[in-house]
Enzyme design. Structure first.
Site, short mmCIF file in Angstrom:
data_model
loop_
_atom_site.label_atom_id
_atom_site.label_comp_id
_atom_site.label_asym_id
_atom_site.label_seq_id
_atom_site.Cartn_x
_atom_site.Cartn_y
_atom_site.Cartn_z
CE LYS A 13 -2.39 -0.67 3.83
NZ LYS A 13 -1.76 -1.88 4.36
NE ARG A 88 -4.60 -1.34 9.87
CZ ARG A 88 -3.52 -0.73 9.35
NH1 ARG A 88 -3.59 0.51 8.96
NH2 ARG A 88 -2.40 -1.38 9.22
NE ARG A 127 7.03 -3.22 5.64
CZ ARG A 127 5.69 -3.07 5.63
NH1 ARG A 127 5.10 -2.62 4.56
NH2 ARG A 127 4.98 -3.38 6.69
NE ARG A 153 6.11 -0.55 10.06
CZ ARG A 153 4.97 -0.51 9.37
NH1 ARG A 153 4.95 0.04 8.17
NH2 ARG A 153 3.86 -0.99 9.88
NE ARG A 164 1.36 -4.58 11.42
CZ ARG A 164 2.33 -4.32 10.54
NH1 ARG A 164 3.49 -4.94 10.62
NH2 ARG A 164 2.13 -3.45 9.58
P1 AMP Z 1 0.58 0.57 8.91
O1 AMP Z 1 1.77 1.42 8.67
O2 AMP Z 1 -0.62 1.00 8.11
O3 AMP Z 1 0.89 -0.90 8.76
O4 AMP Z 1 0.14 0.78 10.44
C1 AMP Z 1 1.05 0.47 11.49
C2 AMP Z 1 0.29 0.34 12.79
O5 AMP Z 1 -0.37 1.58 13.10
C3 AMP Z 1 -0.84 -0.69 12.80
O6 AMP Z 1 -0.36 -1.99 13.05
C4 AMP Z 1 -1.72 -0.17 13.93
O7 AMP Z 1 -1.15 -0.42 15.19
C5 AMP Z 1 -1.63 1.35 13.70
N1 AMP Z 1 -2.68 1.80 12.75
C6 AMP Z 1 -2.50 2.37 11.53
N2 AMP Z 1 -3.66 2.67 10.94
C7 AMP Z 1 -4.63 2.26 11.80
C8 AMP Z 1 -6.05 2.26 11.76
N3 AMP Z 1 -6.73 2.74 10.70
N4 AMP Z 1 -6.72 1.74 12.83
C9 AMP Z 1 -6.07 1.27 13.90
N5 AMP Z 1 -4.73 1.22 14.00
C10 AMP Z 1 -4.00 1.71 12.96
#
Ligand code: AMP
Length: 207
Positions: A13, A88, A127, A153, A164
């Site tokens: 993404k 989400r 990654r 990360r 996740r």
């Molecule tokens: P991402 O970079 O999109 O993979 O997000 C990293 C982390 O941020 C996720 O594993 C969640 O802990 C938090 N996070 C990001 N976006 C959301 C969302 N829309 N709802 C809840 N937690 C989020």
């Protein structure tokens, strides 16, 4: 153009969002990036979110809805925006509908990136992010330049990735029928080179 990029963790993404945003001249709104920035800045919100993020858990709906609600009122969102990693949950999707109807801006498309789970785990675990440029690399498929200072990360460790992915399958996939029923969902095969997937995403967008 208001687009949602819906896909499991490590489905590409973030990488694909950059190309889509450049093409349509719209900003990328990544809740994950916003939360990481808040964490790096040491704000109260960032510290609170960090507890969930480092455990591979979703941050509470009220926090991310608040962030997105504020962000989309900014001037650069006037001609649209791309949401990466939001919504989400069902509550987030409904809150977004409310925010968009207040702005009187309809959603144009929801792009669902399909990638098999085994590949997602491999992508996340290998990654790396370049600390200086923020660019995302993969140690096997898209190696970083020599000398780059890389970051892995903490939520890309295998056990966190699996957590996740479980959350995505259990919670976020409920959004698929939600958007499908409204004729907004476009499924895109996320397996292939960056440019192959990019071409499929462009082709899936209206206009
Ligand atoms: P991402 O970079 O999109 O993979 O997000 C990293 C982390 O941020 C996720 O594993 C969640 O802990 C938090 N996070 C990001 N976006 C959301 C969302 N829309 N709802 C809840 N937690 C989020």
């Amino acid at each position: 153009m208001i687009v949602i990029l819906l896909g499991p963790p490590a489905s590409g993404k973030g990488t694909q969002a950059v190309a889509l945003c450049t093409r349509y001249g719209i900003p990328q709104i990544s809740t994950g990036d916003m939360l990481r920035q808040a964490q790096a800045a040491g704000t109260a919100l960032g510290k609170d979110a960090a507890r969930y993020m480092s455990a591979g858990q979703l941050v509470p709906d009220s926090v991310v809805i608040g962030l997105v609600g504020e962000r989309i009122t900014a001037d650069d969102c006037k001609n649209g925006f791309l949401l990466d990693g939001f919504p989400r949950t069902q509550a987030q999707a409904e809150a977004l509908d409310k925010l968009l109807s207040e702005k009187q801006c309809p959603l144009d498309a929801v792009l669902q990136l399909d990638v098999p789970r085994e590949l997602l785990v491999e992508r996340a675990v290998l990654r790396r992010t370049d600390k200086a440029t923020g660019k995302i690399y993969h140690l096997k498929y898209n190696p970083p330049p020599e000398g780059a200072v890389l970051e892995h990360r903490s939520d890309d460790q295998e056990d966190k990735v699996n957590k996740r992915l479980d959350d995505f399958e259990r919670v976020t996939t409920t959004l698929i029928p939600y958007y499908q029923a409204r004729g907004l969902l476009r499924r895109v095969d996320g397996v292939g080179s960056l440019s192959e997937v990019q071409a499929r995403l462009f082709a899936a967008l209206p206009g």
